[in-house]
Structure formats: C-alpha cells, structure tokens
Design a protein around this motif. Structure first.
Motif, short mmCIF file in Angstrom:
data_model
loop_
_atom_site.label_atom_id
_atom_site.label_comp_id
_atom_site.label_asym_id
_atom_site.label_seq_id
_atom_site.Cartn_x
_atom_site.Cartn_y
_atom_site.Cartn_z
N LEU A 122 48.37 42.18 -63.84
CA LEU A 122 49.65 42.87 -63.74
C LEU A 122 49.86 43.38 -62.33
O LEU A 122 49.02 44.09 -61.78
N THR A 123 50.99 43.01 -61.71
CA THR A 123 51.38 43.64 -60.45
C THR A 123 52.48 44.64 -60.76
O THR A 123 53.42 44.35 -61.49
N VAL A 124 52.36 45.83 -60.18
CA VAL A 124 53.27 46.93 -60.49
C VAL A 124 54.16 47.24 -59.29
O VAL A 124 53.67 47.63 -58.22
N GLU A 125 55.45 47.04 -59.46
CA GLU A 125 56.47 47.39 -58.47
C GLU A 125 56.18 46.80 -57.08
O GLU A 125 56.48 47.43 -56.06
N CYS A 126 55.64 45.59 -57.06
CA CYS A 126 55.37 44.91 -55.79
C CYS A 126 56.62 44.12 -55.39
O CYS A 126 56.60 42.90 -55.24
N GLN A 127 57.71 44.83 -55.21
CA GLN A 127 59.00 44.23 -54.93
C GLN A 127 59.44 44.57 -53.51
O GLN A 127 58.96 45.53 -52.90
N ARG A 128 60.37 43.77 -53.00
CA ARG A 128 60.76 43.91 -51.59
C ARG A 128 61.30 45.30 -51.27
O ARG A 128 61.06 45.84 -50.20
N GLY A 129 62.04 45.88 -52.19
CA GLY A 129 62.62 47.19 -51.94
C GLY A 129 61.65 48.34 -52.02
O GLY A 129 62.01 49.49 -51.76
N VAL A 130 60.39 48.03 -52.39
CA VAL A 130 59.36 49.07 -52.47
C VAL A 130 58.26 48.84 -51.43
O VAL A 130 57.89 49.75 -50.70
N VAL A 131 57.74 47.61 -51.36
CA VAL A 131 56.63 47.35 -50.42
C VAL A 131 57.00 46.36 -49.33
O VAL A 131 56.16 45.98 -48.52
N GLY A 132 58.25 45.94 -49.29
CA GLY A 132 58.70 45.02 -48.26
C GLY A 132 59.06 45.72 -46.96
O GLY A 132 59.04 46.95 -46.88
N PRO A 133 59.42 44.96 -45.92
CA PRO A 133 59.75 45.56 -44.62
C PRO A 133 60.99 46.44 -44.64
O PRO A 133 61.15 47.30 -43.79
N VAL B 36 45.09 45.84 -63.35
CA VAL B 36 46.26 46.56 -62.86
C VAL B 36 46.20 46.67 -61.33
O VAL B 36 45.23 47.17 -60.77
N THR B 37 47.26 46.19 -60.68
CA THR B 37 47.36 46.26 -59.23
C THR B 37 48.75 46.77 -58.86
O THR B 37 49.66 46.78 -59.70
N GLY B 38 48.94 47.18 -57.60
CA GLY B 38 50.28 47.51 -57.14
C GLY B 38 50.45 48.94 -56.69
O GLY B 38 49.51 49.60 -56.24
N VAL B 39 51.67 49.46 -56.86
CA VAL B 39 52.03 50.80 -56.40
C VAL B 39 52.85 51.50 -57.49
O VAL B 39 53.43 50.84 -58.35
N SER B 40 52.88 52.79 -57.46
CA SER B 40 52.06 53.59 -56.57
C SER B 40 50.94 54.25 -57.35
O SER B 40 51.05 54.45 -58.56
N ALA B 41 49.88 54.60 -56.60
CA ALA B 41 48.77 55.33 -57.21
C ALA B 41 49.20 56.73 -57.61
O ALA B 41 48.51 57.40 -58.36
N ASN B 42 50.36 57.17 -57.12
CA ASN B 42 50.88 58.49 -57.46
C ASN B 42 51.44 58.54 -58.87
O ASN B 42 51.26 59.53 -59.59
N VAL B 43 52.17 57.47 -59.28
CA VAL B 43 52.91 57.54 -60.54
C VAL B 43 52.72 56.30 -61.41
O VAL B 43 52.13 56.36 -62.49
N ALA B 44 53.25 55.15 -60.99
CA ALA B 44 53.35 54.00 -61.87
C ALA B 44 52.00 53.39 -62.23
O ALA B 44 51.79 52.97 -63.37
#
Length: 228
Positions: free
Chosen positions: A26-37, A152-160
């Motif tokens: 599972l990738t979590v919120e690894c989308q351009r608007g979150v982890v992109g430039p 489980v991979t992705g962002v963020s370690a704070n919430v999701a």
C-alpha cells in the motif's frame, strides 16, 4: 544463539510473512499534490525526497510488480464543490486554504514520480477522513486478494500512515512498515513515531530487507518459482 543466527531467523520470519501470494503493498498519499515538486505541503514533500523515502517507495513498487505482489495506491482528494469532504478537524479546514488543492481529476491526485504504476495496480480514492482504510474499499479489496500482510508506505508519519497501520491491525492484517519508506515532519518525529508507536503494533523493517524477501525463490505447486 549467535547474532547471525538470530538475524537469519528474523529474515526467515519476515520472508514468510511477505509471501507474494498473500501480501499487498500500500502506498499512502504518494500523489503529485502531496509529494511532488508542486506540493501543497512543500516541507513534507521535501522530507519524502531528501530522506530517500520516495525513492524507496518506488523501489518497493517496482519490486512488487516483479514479484507478483499486488499494489494499491491510496489517494486523498476532494471535489471542487467540497461535497462529502470532512470538516470536523483543524487539518481539513487548513487544507481548504492551501494553494494547491487535491481536486478530483487533476494532476495533483496522480501518483507521483518516480513511483511506477502498472495496469495491475489499483488506485483507491477517498473524499473524506484521515485513513486509507476506514470508510474506503481497501479492506474489501484486501480480503478479495487473500491478503494477510499489508506493507504500508508513504506519507505522512504524522497522520495517515499510523491511521493505516492501526486500521490494518484492528482488521486482522499483519502490518509491515519499511521505516525508510515513510516520511513525516519534522524528521525526528517520524523516527519517534516508528520507535515508540508503530514498532508496538507492526513489524518495522527496511526497504532492502523487503526487497531481499521478494527476490527469494518461492514454492508453488511443488516447484520452485523465481521472481522475474
């Protein structure tokens, strides 16, 4: 027992849990608007890149494709009119004011480079809440895939990410977290979250250890099958 014997036992245990037949990545919120430039959260995007987390997620997804491990990409988005969006936490209200919005159908909600996406991957989108699992199709899909272990991979370690881990464990899955394939802010908080929280409920490992397991020959129908 020597330390090398103990490491071998731990590696064997991990590889048994990561059998591609019943494992999902599972990738979590690894989308351009979150982890992109052009992220709405530049500090988080920077952390994902500078720590190597995003590159490690890409490595894991590529290896999953080669090993026959099902990949799910969990994406958070919202409609331009806001229908169905959560508004019961400060985080949601703050997100509405960000300069980059995760609107359905825009490039912001596409999986970010360098993560590869193949036709067998599933993308699960949610319009509300904090968790990739709660209130989404993910649990039903995992059960239909025969999943027993969720990586489980992705962002963020704070919430999701912790939400995903807690929900997975509560639903009966074994959660595996490659600690170098998640990111949050600040970086020291991510380390504390892994050590003092996630390690209590999930198997914490490293990307290279997962990759090693998925490169191991595996048994199928009485014959040895090697990953491509």
């Amino acid at each position: 027992m020597s330390s090398s014997d103990e490491r071998s036992r731990e590696r064997l245990w991990l590889c048994e849990r990561l059998d591609p037949v019943n494992t999902v990545l599972l990738t979590v919120e690894c989308q351009r608007g979150v982890v992109g430039p052009d992220s709405a959260l530049p500090e988080l995007a920077d952390a994902a890149r500078t720590t190597g987390a995003l590159a490690n997620i890409a490595r894991l997804v590529a290896a999953a494709h080669d090993a026959g491990v099902q990949v799910l990409h969990a994406v958070a988005e919202r409609r331009p009119d806001g229908r169905g969006a959560s508004r019961n936490a400060r985080l949601f209200k703050a997100a509405e004011r960000l300069p980059v919005q995760q609107f359905t159908g825009t490039t912001a909600v596409r999986v970010a480079a360098p993560i590869p996406v193949c036709e067998d991957d599933l993308i699960v989108r949610r319009l509300h809440g904090l968790s990739p699992l709660a209130g989404t199709d993910v649990d039903a899909l995992l059960r239909n895939f025969g999943c027993r272990t969720l990586v489980v991979t992705g962002v963020s370690a704070n919430v999701a990410v912790p939400n995903a881990v807690f929900d997975a464990v509560n639903l009966g899955y074994t959660a595996v977290v490659p600690a170098d394939a998640i990111a949050g802010v600040p970086a020291e908080y991510t380390r504390a979250m892994v050590t003092h929280t996630l390690a209590l409920v999930a198997t914490v490992t490293a990307t290279d250890d997962v990759l090693t397991c998925w490169k191991q020959p595996r048994r199928s129908g009485g014959r040895t099958v090697r990953p491509n």
